[in-house]
Design a protein around this motif. Structure first.
Motif, PDB file in Angstrom:
ATOM      1  N   HIS A 167      21.748   0.101  47.249  1.00 30.23           N
ATOM      2  CA  HIS A 167      21.929   0.632  48.602  1.00 30.23           C
ATOM      3  C   HIS A 167      21.062   1.859  48.863  1.00 30.23           C
ATOM      4  O   HIS A 167      21.379   2.680  49.727  1.00 30.23           O
ATOM      5  CB  HIS A 167      23.410   0.936  48.853  1.00 30.23           C
ATOM      6  CG  HIS A 167      24.222  -0.286  49.094  1.00 30.23           C
ATOM      7  ND1 HIS A 167      24.669  -1.092  48.077  1.00 30.23           N
ATOM      8  CD2 HIS A 167      24.635  -0.872  50.246  1.00 30.23           C
ATOM      9  CE1 HIS A 167      25.338  -2.109  48.581  1.00 30.23           C
ATOM     10  NE2 HIS A 167      25.332  -2.001  49.893  1.00 30.23           N
ATOM     11  N   GLY A 168      19.976   1.998  48.122  1.00 27.37           N
ATOM     12  CA  GLY A 168      18.973   2.996  48.460  1.00 27.37           C
ATOM     13  C   GLY A 168      19.068   4.348  47.780  1.00 27.37           C
ATOM     14  O   GLY A 168      18.262   5.234  48.081  1.00 27.37           O
ATOM     15  N   ALA A 169      20.013   4.549  46.892  1.00 34.03           N
ATOM     16  CA  ALA A 169      20.113   5.842  46.208  1.00 34.03           C
ATOM     17  C   ALA A 169      18.901   6.031  45.314  1.00 34.03           C
ATOM     18  O   ALA A 169      18.495   5.115  44.598  1.00 34.03           O
ATOM     19  CB  ALA A 169      21.395   5.914  45.387  1.00 34.03           C
ATOM     20  N   GLY A 170      18.328   7.221  45.333  1.00 28.46           N
ATOM     21  CA  GLY A 170      17.199   7.526  44.470  1.00 28.46           C
ATOM     22  C   GLY A 170      17.665   7.859  43.066  1.00 28.46           C
ATOM     23  O   GLY A 170      17.588   7.046  42.151  1.00 28.46           O
ATOM     24  N   GLN A 171      18.183   9.036  42.894  1.00 30.34           N
ATOM     25  CA  GLN A 171      18.677   9.482  41.593  1.00 30.34           C
ATOM     26  C   GLN A 171      20.188   9.245  41.528  1.00 30.34           C
ATOM     27  O   GLN A 171      20.925   9.656  42.417  1.00 30.34           O
ATOM     28  CB  GLN A 171      18.363  10.956  41.392  1.00 30.34           C
ATOM     29  CG  GLN A 171      18.670  11.445  40.002  1.00 30.34           C
ATOM     30  CD  GLN A 171      18.211  12.896  39.792  1.00 30.34           C
ATOM     31  OE1 GLN A 171      17.583  13.496  40.648  1.00 30.34           O
ATOM     32  NE2 GLN A 171      18.559  13.436  38.652  1.00 30.34           N
ATOM     33  N   VAL A 172      20.644   8.580  40.455  1.00 32.12           N
ATOM     34  CA  VAL A 172      22.057   8.244  40.298  1.00 32.12           C
ATOM     35  C   VAL A 172      22.527   8.703  38.925  1.00 32.12           C
ATOM     36  O   VAL A 172      21.827   8.520  37.932  1.00 32.12           O
ATOM     37  CB  VAL A 172      22.288   6.715  40.436  1.00 32.12           C
ATOM     38  CG1 VAL A 172      23.759   6.362  40.249  1.00 32.12           C
ATOM     39  CG2 VAL A 172      21.788   6.214  41.783  1.00 32.12           C
ATOM     40  N   ALA A 173      23.706   9.303  38.885  1.00 24.75           N
ATOM     41  CA  ALA A 173      24.355   9.684  37.624  1.00 24.75           C
ATOM     42  C   ALA A 173      25.734   9.038  37.589  1.00 24.75           C
ATOM     43  O   ALA A 173      26.415   8.959  38.611  1.00 24.75           O
ATOM     44  CB  ALA A 173      24.485  11.204  37.520  1.00 24.75           C
ATOM     45  N   THR A 174      26.136   8.586  36.407  1.00 29.26           N
ATOM     46  CA  THR A 174      27.464   8.012  36.228  1.00 29.26           C
ATOM     47  C   THR A 174      28.290   8.986  35.414  1.00 29.26           C
ATOM     48  O   THR A 174      27.919   9.338  34.293  1.00 29.26           O
ATOM     49  CB  THR A 174      27.390   6.658  35.511  1.00 29.26           C
ATOM     50  OG1 THR A 174      26.588   5.781  36.299  1.00 29.26           O
ATOM     51  CG2 THR A 174      28.772   6.047  35.348  1.00 29.26           C
ATOM     52  N   LEU A 175      29.382   9.451  35.989  1.00 27.80           N
ATOM     53  CA  LEU A 175      30.284  10.396  35.327  1.00 27.80           C
ATOM     54  C   LEU A 175      31.695   9.833  35.364  1.00 27.80           C
ATOM     55  O   LEU A 175      32.150   9.375  36.421  1.00 27.80           O
ATOM     56  CB  LEU A 175      30.257  11.758  36.024  1.00 27.80           C
ATOM     57  CG  LEU A 175      28.887  12.424  36.142  1.00 27.80           C
ATOM     58  CD1 LEU A 175      28.977  13.669  37.003  1.00 27.80           C
ATOM     59  CD2 LEU A 175      28.346  12.767  34.767  1.00 27.80           C
ATOM     60  N   GLN A 176      32.382   9.875  34.259  1.00 30.26           N
ATOM     61  CA  GLN A 176      33.767   9.384  34.232  1.00 30.26           C
ATOM     62  C   GLN A 176      34.670  10.360  34.950  1.00 30.26           C
ATOM     63  O   GLN A 176      34.434  11.571  34.955  1.00 30.26           O
ATOM     64  CB  GLN A 176      34.226   9.199  32.788  1.00 30.26           C
ATOM     65  CG  GLN A 176      33.537   8.079  32.077  1.00 30.26           C
ATOM     66  CD  GLN A 176      34.118   7.838  30.701  1.00 30.26           C
ATOM     67  OE1 GLN A 176      34.922   8.609  30.206  1.00 30.26           O
ATOM     68  NE2 GLN A 176      33.708   6.757  30.081  1.00 30.26           N
ATOM     69  N   LEU A 177      35.740   9.815  35.540  1.00 33.55           N
ATOM     70  CA  LEU A 177      36.753  10.668  36.140  1.00 33.55           C
ATOM     71  C   LEU A 177      37.474  11.443  35.041  1.00 33.55           C
ATOM     72  O   LEU A 177      37.752  10.880  33.975  1.00 33.55           O
ATOM     73  CB  LEU A 177      37.794   9.822  36.896  1.00 33.55           C
ATOM     74  CG  LEU A 177      37.381   9.313  38.260  1.00 33.55           C
ATOM     75  CD1 LEU A 177      38.424   8.322  38.765  1.00 33.55           C
ATOM     76  CD2 LEU A 177      37.218  10.444  39.237  1.00 33.55           C
ATOM     77  N   PRO A 178      37.785  12.700  35.292  1.00 34.43           N
ATOM     78  CA  PRO A 178      38.588  13.444  34.298  1.00 34.43           C
ATOM     79  C   PRO A 178      39.930  12.748  34.079  1.00 34.43           C
ATOM     80  O   PRO A 178      40.506  12.176  35.001  1.00 34.43           O
ATOM     81  CB  PRO A 178      38.783  14.808  34.962  1.00 34.43           C
ATOM     82  CG  PRO A 178      37.682  14.919  35.953  1.00 34.43           C
ATOM     83  CD  PRO A 178      37.406  13.517  36.427  1.00 34.43           C
ATOM     84  N   ALA A 179      40.403  12.802  32.854  1.00 36.43           N
ATOM     85  CA  ALA A 179      41.641  12.090  32.481  1.00 36.43           C
ATOM     86  C   ALA A 179      42.851  12.514  33.301  1.00 36.43           C
ATOM     87  O   ALA A 179      43.765  11.730  33.501  1.00 36.43           O
ATOM     88  CB  ALA A 179      41.908  12.288  30.998  1.00 36.43           C
TER      89      ALA A 179
END
Length: 184
Positions: A167-179
């Protein structure tokens, strides 16, 4: 840094409001100057017919101060005025939840950055769901418009990261939700 976290916050209930609030708490604890910019009217009753606020005024997580509530889905002037007030911020962290909110967020970002994306605050979009669970006409296009304007898009899974890129995002980071947050 001077940071504004834009999204639903107390008295709204649920995981997004808790995430917005906890994000602000953690950034402030790290020494940043933080303000939460929330909604006084989140979206039309037809989109969410249930109770939007926590009954009795309680809260899921400790409220964050300062939390401002200038945004209303039904008053576009609030989107522009709020964006102009955020021009002095170094960073805007925008919670992307529903495509119905994207026009407001786009107006806010346009006003905060001025006529060119090279000026104004940097933008991080936290895309909780890149596309909604339920199909809506134009939802994908609206999210694409928002994600293209972000300097960074944060998702909570590799699947959502892939959708963000589609959907067009340039830079993407994947971060887990805090527990300690719902879903974490």
């Amino acid at each position: 840094m001077r940071i504004a976290v834009v999204g639903a916050a107390h008295p709204y209930k649920g995981g997004i409001a808790a995430h917005t609030t906890e994000t602000a708490h953690h950034l402030a604890a790290a020494g940043h100057e933080v303000v939460v910019v929330s909604w006084s009217r989140l979206y039309p009753h037809l989109l969410y017919p249930g109770e939007q606020a926590i009954p009795g005024g309680g809260h899921d997580v400790p409220p964050f101060t300062p939390t401002l509530r200038p945004l209303r889905w039904d008053r576009p002037g609030t989107w522009w005025r709020t964006g102009r007030r955020l021009r002095d911020r170094d960073l805007l962290i925008v919670q992307a939840v529903l495509p119905a909110q994207v026009p407001a967020l786009l107006a806010l970002l346009r006003a905060a950055r001025g006529p060119g994306a090279a000026t104004g605050p940097r933008v991080v979009v936290i895309a909780h769901n890149v596309v909604p669970h339920e199909s809506h006409p134009g939802a994908g296009r609206l999210m694409e418009l928002l994600l293209r304007r972000a300097d960074l898009v944060v998702t909570h899974s590799t699947e959502q990261a892939g959708l963000a890129r589609e959907h067009g995002a340039g830079q993407v980071a994947t971060l887990q939700l805090p527990a300690h947050l719902p879903g974490g």
